[in-house]
Design a protein around this motif. Structure first.
Motif, short mmCIF file in Angstrom:
data_model
loop_
_atom_site.label_atom_id
_atom_site.label_comp_id
_atom_site.label_asym_id
_atom_site.label_seq_id
_atom_site.Cartn_x
_atom_site.Cartn_y
_atom_site.Cartn_z
N TYR A 158 -5.98 4.61 -6.17
CA TYR A 158 -5.02 5.11 -5.18
C TYR A 158 -4.60 6.52 -5.57
O TYR A 158 -4.02 6.74 -6.63
CB TYR A 158 -3.79 4.18 -5.11
N ALA A 176 -2.40 5.30 -0.37
CA ALA A 176 -3.51 6.12 0.12
C ALA A 176 -4.57 6.30 -0.96
O ALA A 176 -4.28 6.73 -2.07
CB ALA A 176 -2.99 7.47 0.56
N ARG A 182 -6.15 4.67 4.08
CA ARG A 182 -4.80 4.42 3.59
C ARG A 182 -4.16 3.27 4.37
O ARG A 182 -4.61 2.93 5.48
CB ARG A 182 -3.95 5.68 3.72
N GLU A 184 -0.37 1.90 5.68
CA GLU A 184 1.05 2.20 5.84
C GLU A 184 1.77 0.90 6.18
O GLU A 184 1.38 0.20 7.13
CB GLU A 184 1.26 3.23 6.95
#
Lengths: 206, 765
Positions: A158, A176, A182, A184
């Motif tokens: 990451y 991400a 990525r 969220e």
């Protein structure tokens, strides 16, 4: 008590006075206090919406679910899709518990990533500091951001971990690997210190 | 001639010849402690051949190592120590491979291999499955329906969307461009339970290693242990307080070898001491008993020489069981010496005693020679060993005492006894026969090959603990499926998989029919159309235009080159599998087999091509078959004994003479059965030996002329034999103990029958 024991005892007493807090220079006192406050509830439960961005698709894949956190047991995610496994992330790593009772662990080479994700979710700054640099931002509208950027020598896949919030609430987490790969996670206001029943503890944690 | 020294020279020459022969043998080459070598190498049962090859092949060369660090050890330090351990093993010529299981390098290698061959190996099965789904959804359509490819593309994208939204969807994001059909994730799910990597406890590391030499050879033991010790030291250089444990067949084999050697030594010594002790109680001239030593030695020497001359490899258990010869070989000496009459010269004495001596020896030799036709190498070897030992013992006895014709052991006078009154004999015989019949009806058989192994409970417990650390446990069942070729084995495995939920490396290989279908013109046409259809469906579903470009490039390459032959593809793939996975299938000149894991412990083997496998226990059914075959041979041996008795003594006396050993044996079995002891192959062998010994006493009793030495010789023979077999019953090897206790009991009962003259054999009485 011999001298050696006395020395150890005194060292133990004095250590908090000289302890170095993680991210001493990067993290403002207010942000540190906020994180301590966020880490305080022993249990937590809330709904989330996960947007998964990959280079494969033009738009994100959206999934929803419920997160449960027990400070002693770790973090548990349940997804709204049928037959989805319960995802458990704790000090022992990742476990997928399927509805048919089958359990699946993550491959060994995911251990470093999982350890850091676990540290992020429990606000273990000392662990994060070894692999990430921190940039903290406070905005006039009371929103804030903590961006952990991977150090060059770190092994994590990451590249960036971000905590976004407003006032005393954590509202969004961004994990991400690259700009196009990525996840969220938008968090609804959680229920603080809910009491998990013994059945829930067995079902959602290990 | 008898007074000359020539017989002694003859015996010395015989001993020298046998000694020279034995010294010329390479012990490691000619003797074995391998339990599997007790079964015939050319076992006719294909299941047994399969199980034997499994035990003998790569599986048996695996060593599992657990490294435990003290609490608080940083994981990096343990990883360093583990890496040093594995590197040291790899550097040793004794090891072919060593892999820390936490080290993902072999899994990465496996991943790369499967990814490179995914289209060859996995696409055919996937395509066949999709065709079946299409046929189920649209039953009326022809196989080459042009609508199939667009339908398949839409279905693939829908499955992909579902997968991307699953909890582990993110983890697949990097794989999907080259595997949008999700061939590898599907394989991972099918073979999930084959994952040899368990989750080790914190502070624990696991190393999987494979030795070059088999565990039963010398090269597979001490050099392996030395390398493990060196690896342990290398690991301790990083972590001094490290605890290292390992397990493998090598350890059991070495322990069994050492223990068996020790047992041979002490059993023979104790048996010799017991024989001597009984003799001391029976004769006054104790030093005269030293004459027995060369006879026992010559008899054993002849037995070992004959056995090794006939069999290229001899199991050491034959010598453990062969320690009985010290009791049998002295029988003829006792009879020849104790039955002497004052003033009778040696040739006359030999002529007088020749019939009972030959009768006794011939029945024993005949009984044991019937074992020579057994399928079981151990039984064959034991038959030759005892028969050769008896012949040598009798010959040596006749020659040896010709040099000492006046030897008098001065038997002690035992309290006078009276035989059983004649009127009680028949009722008593009937009662004893009834009791024997009742007891025999209570016999239950337990055929367990492990009865031949030296028990090592501590090693077994550690082995179980280490295997549990590696995720191996006793839940579920291992099944083994075989075939003459990969194609046949894979097809047989599908029959199993269609009815039983199993995981196997076999699922890595396509069904031969599916492979052929994918390579057919129709299959190639479908795959050719699938590329553009998939790209179009992906675009419509919001995927980037080049989302699956790596897969489409590989698919085109696959379609433009000649497809590999199925057998070659499977063979090369199996050979290239890294780490422990390669052990789950095997191909050799006998064919191909796959191991499967079924979760249900009650899962049966479903057809003739699949058998349930639980290590060496799976050979127990064979052991039962050998026991049945041996019991038939034993009956043949007993029939030979009865015939010889009748031929020598006439029908009536012959039958009576034969009845004594048979009743003694039946009663002994009844007593053992009523004690609740389960019976096995070695009780049968014990019975055969007991019958032959008891038959000797019956013959000697029939020849009893009332002289004090005649009965004393039987008594001394029986007691020394009982003593030596009672010694065997102390063995830690269950099979040896079974044989010892059954023979000792038969001999004691036979002596009681002779003493009481229950069968009215002693015509002077």
């Amino acid at each position: 008590m011999n001298l050696r024991l006395l020395y150890v005892f005194l060292l133990g007493l004095s250590s908090p006075l000289f302890a170095i807090e993680p991210f001493t220079s990067e993290l403002p006192a207010a942000a540190r206090t906020r994180l301590e406050s966020l880490a305080r509830p022993l249990t937590l439960m809330g709904d989330f919406t996960e947007s998964r961005f990959t280079p494969l698709k033009k738009t994100a894949v959206i999934v929803t679910g419920t997160v449960r956190i027990d400070r002693a047991r770790g973090l548990s995610l349940t997804y709204a899709q049928p037959r989805a496994p319960v995802v458990i992330l704790d000090e022992n790593g990742l476990l997928l518990r399927h509805p048919d009772g089958r359990e699946q662990t993550a491959p060994a080479d995911a251990t470093a990533d999982l350890r850091l994700l676990h540290a992020l979710f429990v606000f273990d700054l000392a662990t994060l500091e070894k692999s990430y640099a921190l940039t903290a931002t406070e905005n006039p509208d009371n929103s804030w951001a903590l961006v952990f950027t991977r150090r060059p020598e770190a092994v994590s896949t990451y590249r960036e971990l971000t905590l976004l919030g407003r006032a005393e609430r954590l509202t969004r987490i961004i994990l991400a690997k690259t700009a196009r790969l990525r996840t969220e996670i938008a968090l609804e206001p959680p229920q603080l210190d809910p009491r998990f029943s013994p059945e829930e503890l067995v079902r959602y944690f290990r | 001639m008898f007074r000359s020294r020539r017989p002694l020279f003859l015996l010395l020459a015989f001993a020298a010849l046998c000694g020279a022969w034995l010294l010329s043998l390479d012990p490691d080459e000619r003797f074995t402690t391998d339990v599997t070598e007790l079964l015939p190498a050319d076992e006719r049962d294909p299941e047994a051949r399969l199980a034997l090859s499994l035990v003998r092949e790569r599986q048996s060369r695996v060593i599992l190592v657990v490294l435990d660090a003290p609490a608080g050890t940083p994981p990096a330090t343990l990883a360093l120590a583990t890496s040093a351990h594995a590197e040291a093993l790899r550097a040793s010529p004794a090891f072919a491979a060593a892999t820390p299981l936490a080290d993902p390098s072999w899994q990465h290698a496996l991943g790369r291999l499967l990814h490179a061959r995914r289209i060859d190996l996995l696409l055919p099965g996937w395509l066949a499955e999709q065709r079946r789904a299409y046929a189920a959804a649209f039953p009326a359509t022809p196989p080459d329906d042009p609508a199939f490819s667009p339908w398949l593309a839409r279905r693939t994208i829908a499955a992909l969307d579902t997968r991307l939204a699953s909890p582990d969807g993110n983890a697949l994001a990097e794989l999907i461009p080259s595997d949008p059909l999700l061939l590898l994730p599907a394989l991972a799910e099918r073979t999930a339970s084959l994952d040899t990597q368990s989750t080790p406890l914190a502070g624990r590391a696991l190393v999987w290693a494979e030795t070059r030499a088999g565990p039963l050879s010398e090269a597979g033991q001490q050099p392996v242990f030395a390398a493990l010790s060196a690896a342990e030291n290398a690991a301790r250089a990083h972590l001094p307080a490290l605890t290292v444990r390992f397990t493998g067949v090598h350890r059991f084999a070495a322990a069994a070898k050492a223990a068996t050697r020790d047992e041979i030594s002490w059993l023979n010594l104790v048996a010799l001491a017991a024989v001597f002790g009984v003799s001391v109680l029976s004769v006054r001239r104790i030093f005269g008993l030293l004459h027995l030593v060369p006879l026992v030695a010559l008899s054993t020497l002849g037995a070992v020489a004959a056995t090794t001359a006939i069999f290229p490899r001899v199991h050491v258990l034959v010598f453990v069981l062969g320690s009985l010869l010290s009791g049998v070989a002295v029988d003829y000496a006792f009879h020849l010496v104790l039955a002497r009459r004052e003033g009778e010269n040696y040739p006359s004495r030999v002529r007088r005693l020749l019939l009972p001596l030959l009768g006794g020896a011939a029945t024993t030799v005949a009984g044991f020679l019937t074992l020579v036709v057994s399928e079981l190498p151990l039984v064959r070897q034991l038959g030759v060993y005892v028969a050769a030992g008896i012949v040598t013992g009798l010959g040596a006895t006749l020659l040896y005492f010709s040099a000492f014709p006046n030897l008098d052991l001065a038997p002690r006078a035992w309290p006078a006894h009276a035989g059983c009154p004649r009127r009680f004999r028949l009722p008593l015989l009937l009662a004893l026969t009834g009791f024997a019949a009742f007891g025999l009806s209570r016999i239950h058989w337990n055929d367990d090959l492990r009865a031949l192994e030296y028990p090592s409970p501590a090693l077994r417990a550690e082995d179980a603990a280490i295997r549990a650390a590696f995720g191996e446990n006793n839940t579920g069942v291992s099944l083994i499926t075989r075939g003459a070729s990969f194609a046949e084995a894979r097809t047989h495995w599908q029959t199993l998989a269609d009815t039983t939920p199993v995981s196997s490396l076999a699922s890595l290989f396509p069904l031969p029919a599916d492979y052929a279908a994918a390579l057919s013109p129709a299959g190639r046409a479908t795959l050719t159309r699938l590329g553009p259809d998939l790209a179009a469906a992906a675009l419509r579903a919001g995927y980037e235009p080049d989302a699956f470009q790596p897969f489409l490039t590989d698919l085109i390459a696959h379609l433009t080159r000649p497809a590999p032959d199925y057998e070659n593809l499977a063979r090369e793939t199996l050979a290239a599998l890294p780490g422990p996975l390669g052990l789950l299938a095997h191909a050799n000149s006998d064919g191909v087999w796959f191991i499967s894991r079924a979760k249900s412990p009650a899962t049966p083997a479903h057809d003739e091509h699949t058998l349930s496998l639980s290590g060496i226990e799976s050979l127990n059914h064979l052991f039962a078959r050998y026991r049945v075959a041996t019991s038939r041979l034993s009956f043949a041996g007993i029939a030979a004994l009865v015939l010889i008795s009748c031929a020598l003594l006439g029908l009536r006396t012959g039958l009576r003479t034969a009845a004594l050993p048979l009743l003694a044996t039946a009663l002994s079995f009844a007593v053992i059965a009523l004690r609740g002891e389960p019976f096995g192959l070695f009780h049968l062998l014990g019975a055969l030996l007991g019958v032959c010994l008891a038959d000797d006493y019956a013959h000697f009793a029939h020849a009893d002329d009332g002289s004090p030495g005649a009965l004393a010789s039987i008594r001394l023979s029986a007691l020394t034999t009982a003593a030596s077999f009672a010694t065997l019953s102390l063995s830690a090897i269950p099979a040896v103990a079974s044989l010892g206790s059954s023979v000792a009991l038969i001999v004691v009962l036979a002596l009681v029958f002779v003493e009481t003259d229950l069968f009215s054999l002693r015509h002077h009485a």
